[in-house]
Write an enzyme that holds these catalytic residues in place. Structure first.
Site, PDB file in Angstrom:
ATOM      1  N   GLU A 257       0.874  -1.159   0.000  1.00 46.72           N
ATOM      2  CA  GLU A 257       0.000   0.000   0.000  1.00 46.72           C
ATOM      3  C   GLU A 257       0.910   1.207   0.000  1.00 46.72           C
ATOM      4  OE1 GLU A 257      -2.835   0.547   3.249  1.00 46.72           O
ATOM      5  OE2 GLU A 257      -2.745   2.616   2.540  1.00 46.72           O
ATOM      6  N   CYS A 294      -3.580   7.617   4.460  1.00 49.50           N
ATOM      7  CA  CYS A 294      -3.354   7.171   3.079  1.00 49.50           C
ATOM      8  C   CYS A 294      -4.511   7.607   2.196  1.00 49.50           C
ATOM      9  CB  CYS A 294      -3.175   5.668   2.986  1.00 49.50           C
ATOM     10  SG  CYS A 294      -3.481   4.779   4.499  1.00 49.50           S
TER      11      CYS A 294
END
Lengths: 505, 505
Positions: A257, A294
């Site tokens: 990620e 994120c």
């Protein structure tokens, strides 16, 4: 003060260390007292050997036992909450409440409990039985999983407690956790509780191992090691891509990620209808955790005109009235300055902010660029400015909006705000298919921050947001499937089959 | 004779060619008359543009229409069977019957029909609906898929008709097929029927495109192109790994089926109980299609002793009494010679065969090596000898068998033969877990050749048999999931959701 021990091969022991490090308190800039070791390859090697043995035992344990461990671990985290909150606050400057104690810690234990339920339920293995041909298949544990946790979620993505950890364990794999060096003490506390829960529930002692820090070359060597089943990594694009190359070269599954701008397109009707509300939602989302999610909205797309100018002015005012607090680390502060400079150099104009304020704080920042300007430097202008900064792209018309969307890299999320009475529907129909292909999660009328832990979640997306568009890091049981291999049994005698593949199923 | 046209952007048109090539008849060594173009990047570029447009239409077509295309295509293949069998026989030297006409062609149309059924059924998309949070997710088409077909299955793995093709189309993606240059005419005939079926069923004209050959550098450029969704490749390890590196560098999903030795371990009790029968099964499997199956047993593990010697002698006699026919191409013949030399140089001893016989034939070959010998050169001795050659590893005891298994690379399949009354059960329990982790499909008492087309099949396995241990190339609907991305819809208004994600589901 003596070095903190690492958790290897079923014991807390002194690291084979090449050097030591300290974490900083980002709010004060002071070095925290505890000493932590940078492990050498010898520690990595020991972890891999112990994990290999643990994997062989774990893969045949009853799921009830794995579920008990995950549940017990969640309970132990809750019991040590006060100490965990103090530790994480000191190492990350994130607020004790609500963020650490009321939001992230409960999310973490919720993830562990959802993983426990999925381990018990067993449907994650997707068994398929062709009784006529006597061919059967299922997903099965892949082997030891190495988890690199990021700096921005000291619990919920921690290598020894977070989503990747829970998913890997629930699928029957041991975990080797690499702590994030910004919060080693928090990670140590979590690992203590994990290891205690391992002991209480009778799992192999090396089911959970943890090291604090390693040299970059040992990281590359680790992810390529034959003994390892897979890797989970959440962190920076630069580090992630190096690990990916090392893993890919030997066909090792690695789930990453990485960076994400999480573009939000605000259609003209939405601004006309509820511009002030959107300003509020957007600014709130940008500033949540100082923009260090994120899924923080790093890019917004507006249609040129008075309403866009009003939106930008509104955001500017809100950003200027909010007081920035310390970022997660001096590294994040430096990197944010550097990214904002890249954006400015590439043609973005500062609307507000743009400068460090000292004490690891950075002025709340908004930049803007025209659609033409964006298209002239689309790659540079997609540099992630991790922290409290965002870029507005003001496009001329729908055709240019489409052009901007088609230049977007892969992202975790993308959102579209539109008028609620249908005035924006034609634009939505034209533009949403372009955005859809570039994001893992498409939102309507909602900011991307806030990742619900539900089986329907996709916390993933096309490269370079992750390494593969088919997988998610959040959402049980889908997240567990990352740490499995497909095993087929052809003509295998009944008593040798895994229970779930026998005829009675 | 004029060059055969390529199928690009909805028409059969002259290639933008850098050169021409001919296929050979491997049985006679003669050049076949038809001229085929080697396409330049201009053709690749045109294919990518046309596929991008087709993808946008395909992803919103009703599944019924895609199913109709797949069914109609299967019917058209059947109607042209005689010509297809002649063409493939001339280009591959594979027997017209039963192999081409009675086995591979029906398997191919069966795959297309299974894909049609799966497209209609829709469960491949794995929809997940959280109505309370209004978060929903599903697998969705990924975009244009480039399929490289191999030399050894002119229909069932053909880029324009095989398993990857069927899976990609059924999941709603257009296909750009790269023919294998050993059977361009067969591929042309298939592409004609595919394109006719596209027209009959009203799919976008560029749903199916086909080029015959490209320069290696254009292959690397193709797999890394932003317009491409994913790649399916079946072929040699050397070529596959180069494409993998190019795709990995830009995070493009690439699904590879590379080399596999398909180890078969024959336990002592099985030899004592039914040695002659096992000799027969093993030899039959080795010689099936001249050993040119991806699942051909290239490695067998025996326990030292009289029974093993008798097995080897039995296999030797059978191999010597069978007359080899022409291999698929002069390239395969050369490569087989080279591989057998590598095995010999690494310490394997020839039991029989080992030499080319002319006319693209190679003597049926068995080599042997001790367990010690294998462990001394385990990597070289796992060189795939694609064709009618196999290596027997004669181990000292169970401990050495375990050591040999733990040195095996990833394989598509692995089998264990054991006594039917339980005499081998202790050995099986000790050794099968080691083999299990190294193969996609574990067999009992059965040779690996023969890949049933069933949802329970796994035609995949750990690296380097494939690029990822979680996926299969055969078995609908699992094979379709390779060509999808996970799409989440968060707070998306009901009328904008894909039908399958609406509340009524």
């Amino acid at each position: 003060m003596s070095q903190s021990p690492v958790l290897l091969a079923g014991q807390w022991r002194a690291a084979d260390a090449s050097s030591i490090f300290h974490a900083d308190n980002p709010a004060t800039g002071e070095k925290l007292p505890a000493e932590f070791p940078v492990s050498t390859w010898a520690d990595c090697d020991a972890a891999l050997n112990a994990a290999t043995e643990a994997a062989a035992v774990l893969r045949i344990l009853p799921p009830e036992q794995i579920a008990r461990f995950l549940t017990r671990y969640a309970e132990r985290i809750e019991a040590r909450k006060a100490e965990l909150v103090e530790a994480a606050h000191a190492e990350t400057a994130l607020p004790k409440a609500p963020r650490l104690g009321e939001v992230e810690l409960p999310r973490t234990t919720n993830q562990l409990r959802q993983a426990a339920a999925a381990a018990l339920d067993g449907s994650w293995a997707m068994p398929v039985i062709d009784a006529k041909l006597n061919i059967r298949s299922m997903l099965a544990p892949l082997g030891p999983v190495l988890v690199f946790g990021p700096n921005n979620f000291p619990y919920a993505y921690n290598g020894v407690a977070g989503g990747d950890f829970a998913a890997a364990i629930a699928a029957g794999n041991p975990v080797i956790a690499k702590a994030h060096p910004c919060h080693p003490n928090t990670t140590r506390l979590l690992a203590e509780e994990a290891f205690a829960a391992v002991g209480e529930t009778g799992l192999p002692a090396a089911t959970v191992q943890m090291i604090y820090h390693i040299a970059p070359e040992d990281g590359l060597r680790l992810v390529a090691d034959k003994r390892l089943g897979a890797v989970g990594f959440t962190g920076s694009r630069a580090a992630g891509l190096k690990l990916k190359a090392a893993a890919d070269a030997v066909g090792k599954p690695i789930y990453l990620e990485l960076s994400s701008l999480n573009p939000v397109m605000i259609l003209p009707g939405a601004l006309a209808e509820r511009g002030e509300k959107v300003v509020e939602e957007f600014t709130g989302s940008c500033l949540m955790a100082n923009g260090q999610f994120c899924t923080s909205p790093g890019l917004t797309i507006l249609f040129a005109g008075d309403a866009a100018e009003k939106f930008i002015a509104g955001v500017k005012a809100k950003l200027e009235s909010a007081a920035p607090t310390a970022l997660l680390s001096s590294g994040v502060a430096k990197s944010l300055s550097a990214s904002v400079k890249i954006l400015s150099d590439a043609g973005a104009e500062l609307v507000t902010g743009g400068s460090p304020l000292g004490g690891n704080r950075f002025a709340n920042t908004l930049l803007r660029v025209s659609g033409d300007g964006f298209l002239a430097a689309a790659e540079k202008l997609q540099t992630e400015a991790f922290g409290n900064a965002s870029l507005a792209v003001v496009v001329r018309d729908a055709a240019q909006a489409a052009e901007v969307l088609s230049h977007l890299e892969g992202n975790l999320t993308g959102g579209i705000y539109s008028d609620t009475t249908g005035k924006d529907d034609a634009l939505y129909e034209k533009l949403s298919p372009l955005l859809r292909l570039r994001v893992g999660r498409l939102l309507n009328d909602k900011m991307p921050t806030g990742v619900a832990v539900t089986p329907a979640m996709n916390h993933g997306g096309p490269f370079p947001a992750t390494g593969h568009p088919g997988f998610t890091a959040v959402g049980i049981p889908a997240a567990m499937r990352r740490f499995t291999m497909l095993q087929c049994f052809d003509n295998v005698r009944p008593h040798r089959l895994p229970a779930v593949l026998r005829d009675k199923n």
